[in-house]
Write a protein that holds these residues in place. Structure first.
Motif, mmCIF file in Angstrom:
data_model
loop_
_atom_site.group_PDB
_atom_site.id
_atom_site.type_symbol
_atom_site.label_atom_id
_atom_site.label_comp_id
_atom_site.label_asym_id
_atom_site.label_seq_id
_atom_site.Cartn_x
_atom_site.Cartn_y
_atom_site.Cartn_z
ATOM 1 N N ARG A 101 1.443 13.214 -2.805
ATOM 2 C CA ARG A 101 0.590 12.202 -2.173
ATOM 3 C C ARG A 101 0.250 11.112 -3.177
ATOM 4 N NH1 ARG A 101 -2.203 16.785 0.065
ATOM 5 N NH2 ARG A 101 -4.002 16.393 -1.272
ATOM 6 N N SER A 102 0.001 11.517 -4.412
ATOM 7 C CA SER A 102 -0.314 10.566 -5.474
ATOM 8 C C SER A 102 0.830 9.584 -5.691
ATOM 9 C CB SER A 102 -0.612 11.327 -6.772
ATOM 10 O OG SER A 102 -0.787 10.435 -7.854
ATOM 11 N N VAL A 103 2.045 10.097 -5.724
ATOM 12 C CA VAL A 103 3.210 9.248 -5.953
ATOM 13 C C VAL A 103 3.365 8.216 -4.839
ATOM 14 C CG1 VAL A 103 5.742 9.237 -6.030
ATOM 15 C CG2 VAL A 103 4.453 10.929 -7.354
ATOM 16 N N LEU A 104 3.155 8.633 -3.584
ATOM 17 C CA LEU A 104 3.286 7.712 -2.462
ATOM 18 C C LEU A 104 2.211 6.630 -2.481
ATOM 19 C CD1 LEU A 104 4.195 10.272 0.333
ATOM 20 C CD2 LEU A 104 5.689 8.502 -0.616
ATOM 21 N N LEU A 105 0.987 7.008 -2.789
ATOM 22 C CA LEU A 105 -0.084 6.014 -2.874
ATOM 23 C C LEU A 105 0.175 5.032 -4.006
ATOM 24 C CD1 LEU A 105 -3.229 8.237 -2.213
ATOM 25 C CD2 LEU A 105 -2.421 6.350 -0.785
ATOM 26 N N ARG A 106 0.695 5.542 -5.111
ATOM 27 C CA ARG A 106 1.016 4.668 -6.234
ATOM 28 C C ARG A 106 2.114 3.667 -5.843
ATOM 29 N NH1 ARG A 106 -1.004 3.268 -11.418
ATOM 30 N NH2 ARG A 106 0.621 1.925 -12.269
ATOM 31 N N LYS A 107 3.098 4.116 -5.097
ATOM 32 C CA LYS A 107 4.164 3.221 -4.646
ATOM 33 C C LYS A 107 3.594 2.149 -3.725
ATOM 34 C CE LYS A 107 8.337 1.695 -3.938
ATOM 35 N NZ LYS A 107 8.997 0.867 -4.983
ATOM 36 N N TRP A 108 2.684 2.531 -2.855
ATOM 37 C CA TRP A 108 2.036 1.564 -1.956
ATOM 38 C C TRP A 108 1.269 0.522 -2.774
ATOM 39 C CZ3 TRP A 108 -1.764 3.365 2.484
ATOM 40 C CH2 TRP A 108 -1.900 2.338 3.420
ATOM 41 N N TYR A 109 0.559 0.984 -3.782
ATOM 42 C CA TYR A 109 -0.149 0.077 -4.694
ATOM 43 C C TYR A 109 0.818 -0.917 -5.343
ATOM 44 C CZ TYR A 109 -1.614 -1.245 -9.417
ATOM 45 O OH TYR A 109 -1.833 -1.936 -10.581
ATOM 46 N N LEU A 111 3.694 -1.935 -4.352
ATOM 47 C CA LEU A 111 4.204 -2.892 -3.371
ATOM 48 C C LEU A 111 3.171 -3.960 -3.045
ATOM 49 C CD1 LEU A 111 6.135 -0.461 -1.017
ATOM 50 C CD2 LEU A 111 7.126 -2.356 -2.322
ATOM 51 N N MET A 112 1.890 -3.586 -3.018
ATOM 52 C CA MET A 112 0.847 -4.587 -2.807
ATOM 53 C C MET A 112 0.839 -5.606 -3.939
ATOM 54 S SD MET A 112 -2.529 -2.806 -1.161
ATOM 55 C CE MET A 112 -3.256 -4.455 -0.967
ATOM 56 N N ILE A 113 0.970 -5.146 -5.158
ATOM 57 C CA ILE A 113 0.981 -6.062 -6.306
ATOM 58 C C ILE A 113 2.215 -6.958 -6.260
ATOM 59 C CG2 ILE A 113 1.079 -6.209 -8.815
ATOM 60 C CD1 ILE A 113 -1.649 -5.327 -7.640
ATOM 61 N N LEU A 219 -1.929 -5.174 9.565
ATOM 62 C CA LEU A 219 -0.540 -4.956 9.946
ATOM 63 C C LEU A 219 0.399 -5.171 8.761
ATOM 64 C CD1 LEU A 219 -0.667 -6.689 13.447
ATOM 65 C CD2 LEU A 219 -0.721 -4.234 12.947
ATOM 66 N N ALA A 220 0.045 -6.097 7.878
ATOM 67 C CA ALA A 220 0.843 -6.289 6.659
ATOM 68 C C ALA A 220 0.781 -5.047 5.778
ATOM 69 C CB ALA A 220 0.340 -7.516 5.898
ATOM 70 N N LEU A 221 -0.396 -4.428 5.697
ATOM 71 C CA LEU A 221 -0.520 -3.190 4.930
ATOM 72 C C LEU A 221 0.324 -2.077 5.552
ATOM 73 C CD1 LEU A 221 -4.345 -3.130 4.104
ATOM 74 C CD2 LEU A 221 -2.455 -3.525 2.521
ATOM 75 N N ALA A 222 0.410 -2.055 6.880
ATOM 76 C CA ALA A 222 1.234 -1.051 7.549
ATOM 77 C C ALA A 222 2.700 -1.223 7.187
ATOM 78 C CB ALA A 222 1.039 -1.137 9.063
ATOM 79 N N GLU A 223 3.159 -2.466 7.131
ATOM 80 C CA GLU A 223 4.546 -2.720 6.744
ATOM 81 C C GLU A 223 4.812 -2.206 5.330
ATOM 82 O OE1 GLU A 223 8.386 -3.739 6.223
ATOM 83 O OE2 GLU A 223 7.277 -3.625 8.122
ATOM 84 N N LEU A 224 3.884 -2.448 4.416
ATOM 85 C CA LEU A 224 4.075 -1.987 3.043
ATOM 86 C C LEU A 224 3.957 -0.464 2.945
ATOM 87 C CD1 LEU A 224 2.196 -4.743 1.007
ATOM 88 C CD2 LEU A 224 4.647 -4.503 1.429
ATOM 89 N N ALA A 225 3.112 0.122 3.785
ATOM 90 C CA ALA A 225 3.012 1.591 3.802
ATOM 91 C C ALA A 225 4.351 2.218 4.187
ATOM 92 C CB ALA A 225 1.922 2.034 4.772
ATOM 93 N N THR A 226 5.024 1.598 5.150
ATOM 94 C CA THR A 226 6.341 2.078 5.552
ATOM 95 C C THR A 226 7.334 1.975 4.405
ATOM 96 O OG1 THR A 226 5.951 1.415 7.849
ATOM 97 C CG2 THR A 226 8.227 1.722 7.184
ATOM 98 N N GLN A 227 7.317 0.817 3.746
ATOM 99 C CA GLN A 227 8.219 0.625 2.613
ATOM 100 C C GLN A 227 7.933 1.620 1.489
ATOM 101 O OE1 GLN A 227 8.417 -3.481 1.293
ATOM 102 N NE2 GLN A 227 8.371 -4.253 3.393
ATOM 103 N N ALA A 228 6.672 2.009 1.348
ATOM 104 C CA ALA A 228 6.283 2.952 0.293
ATOM 105 C C ALA A 228 6.692 4.384 0.607
ATOM 106 C CB ALA A 228 4.779 2.891 0.068
#
Length: 516
Positions: A101-109, A111-113, A219-228
């Motif tokens: 879970r940590s790795v996925l959240l880090r990837k989402w982070y 992608l936001m940056i 919705l933009a965050l949802a798109e990045l969550a998918t990419q993560a």
């Protein structure tokens, strides 16, 4: 709700400042700045897929009133579908290791940056805040995902000593389940990640209902969550119009598969959601309205206090739950403070479209918000208050209001009795420390409070006696992902951010082993 301010351009990342300069030199409008964005979406996001419905609602540019985009107006069928998707996903997500879970959240982070410019443009377009503030919000928003990616691996239980020799006792922490998250428009990205980061780190799944004024950021965050790589159903977004908000909100809060409600918004709406939670005895986190006092004692450094007042009051055009709403200034330095405060407002604050480089204060979210500021100013002036600067709508458009400073204000005026949520600073003169504390603590809410003093003894006394959840001492900006955010009295229940934030999404299970 962040560590940045419109007057602190140096805190904007270098790449962001270049973006700001380029956007402004090209004279971009809000619509033209986001229409080609790869993160712009129109549908709801449910069970890992984009869902469109026949009915749509417009997202408006608060600066011009023009339509930016149309978004699916989700209703009860989509709400039920989202809850089911989240519940089904929870059965597997809860079993995912904390490290994964940590790795996925880090990837989402990350992608936001990587996409901070696109995210910031969307925020400025639909919310109106200056682009440099929007860039600051994106950084702050992403930081919650980073923080909770690390906290995911620190959910520790306990071994409890018991007097019986043949028994062992332990306490386990386990995820609650499905969480309904309802967020406001003033920080359309950060108020999502502050909740979602903690929930996902704990092993919960979520349904986000974003504010109807600002669904594009969600919705933009949802798109990045998918990419993560966040699994389908773990993060869901159900946008809807103002007309559907009450019914969708009720459905998402009362569904028996929902274990918790997390809400940021007005105290009035929070009370409604608490009633929804009561029937199912659901866990709640409520970050509700504020009415922050900003006290300046005779012992204060006046220049420091003025700088803090500008930062605290006028960030996001005064539309933050922790911005100062009542200024209490001791009589010995009252006149000096008011004079310097007015000078700073005129020198440092520039009203304009959020995409213009010189702008430090954009439009208010809508005309209703402007009307409330007008009402507070009119009521105060009718009762004897003096307009030092500002006091009326700005010529740029119906949603713009001048940064306003009032003096000769009393506690009987509306602006000192209720939250303005706009660029209005009313100043009350007081005599003693006891009087200042009595006025500060008279409100039925207590989110944030600020005071300025150079007297160590006074600092300890006032910090301990001010009835708020967060105190800024010689500081006008106090939010940080590492620190607990929340209030007392009718300002809410629970804490967000910090090491305490993840506990809001965990149950403690006691396990007793016998026969040893």
């Amino acid at each position: 709700m962040a560590l940045y301010c419109s007057s602190l351009g140096s805190q904007v990342p270098r790449a962001g400042r270049a973006l700001l300069a380029g956007a402004c030199s090209r004279g971009l409008s809000a619509s033209s700045s986001i229409e080609a964005s790869p993160l712009l979406r129109s549908g709801g996001f449910i069970g890992g897929r984009w869902v469109t419905v026949a009915a749509t609602f417009p997202v408006l540019d608060p600066a011009s009133g023009t339509e930016l985009h149309r978004v699916s107006d989700c209703g009860l069928p989509e709400s039920r579908e989202a809850v089911t998707a989240a519940y089904n996903a929870f059965q597997s997500w809860r079993e995912v290791s904390a490290k994964d879970r940590s790795v996925l959240l880090r990837k989402w982070y990350e992608l936001m940056i990587q996409n901070k410019e696109e995210l910031a443009k969307i925020i400025t377009a639909e919310n109106g805040k200056p682009l440099k503030e929007a860039l600051g919000e994106v950084a702050y928003s992403a930081a919650f995902l980073e923080w909770f990616s690390e906290e995911a691996r620190r959910v520790y239980g306990d071994i409890i000593p018991v007097p019986m020799k043949d028994r062992r006792a332990l306490a386990l922490k386990q995820p609650l389940g499905v969480v309904t998250i309802i967020t406001p428009w003033n920080f359309p990205s950060a108020m999502i990640t502050r909740k979602v980061g903690a929930a996902l780190a704990a092993g919960c799944t979520v349904i986000v209902k974003p504010a109807e004024d600002t669904p594009l950021s969600a919705l933009a965050l949802a798109e990045l969550a998918t990419q993560a790589g966040i699994p389908a159903g773990v993060f869901n977004v159900v946008p809807c119009s103002r007309q559907n908000a009450a019914s969708v909100g009720e459905a998402l809060c009362t569904d028996p598969l929902v274990a918790k409600i997390s809400f940021t918004g007005s105290t009035t709406t929070g009370k409604i959601l608490l009633k929804h939670a009561a029937d199912g005895v659901k866990r709640v986190s409520m970050e509700l309205g504020g009415h922050a006092p900003f006290v300046v004692f005779d012992t204060a450094n006046v220049d420091q206090a003025v700088a803090g007042a500008i930062a605290s009051k006028y960030r996001n055009s005064g539309q933050t739950c922790v911005c100062s709403n009542r200024f209490l200034v001791q009589k010995g330095i009252h006149d000096t403070f008011v004079k310097k405060f007015a000078e700073a407002i005129k020198k440092e604050l520039h009203v304009g479209n959020g995409f213009e480089a010189s702008t430090t204060q954009g439009p208010l979210i809508n005309e209703k918000a402007v009307e409330k500021v007008e009402k507070h100013v009119s009521d105060a002036v009718n009762q004897g208050a003096c307009i030092v600067t500002g006091g009326k709508r700005h010529s740029l458009g119906k949603n713009f209001f001048e940064p306003t400073l009032l003096s000769n204000v009393t506690t009987s005026m509306l602006c000192t009795q209720e939250e303005t949520f706009g660029p209005l600073a009313p100043v009350i003169k007081f005599d003693t420390e006891e009087e200042a504390l009595a006025i500060s603590n008279s409100a039925n809410v207590g989110l944030a409070g600020y005071f300025y003093s150079q007297d160590p003894a006074q600092i300890w006394r006032v910090a301990e006696r001010m009835e708020v959840g967060m105190v800024g001492v010689n500081e006008g900006l106090l939010s940080s992902v590492e620190c607990p955010f929340g209030g007392v009295k009718q300002s809410g229940i629970g804490r967000e951010g910090s090491k305490y934030g993840i506990d809001e999404y965990l149950e403690i299970k006691y396990v007793c082993f016998g026969g040893l």
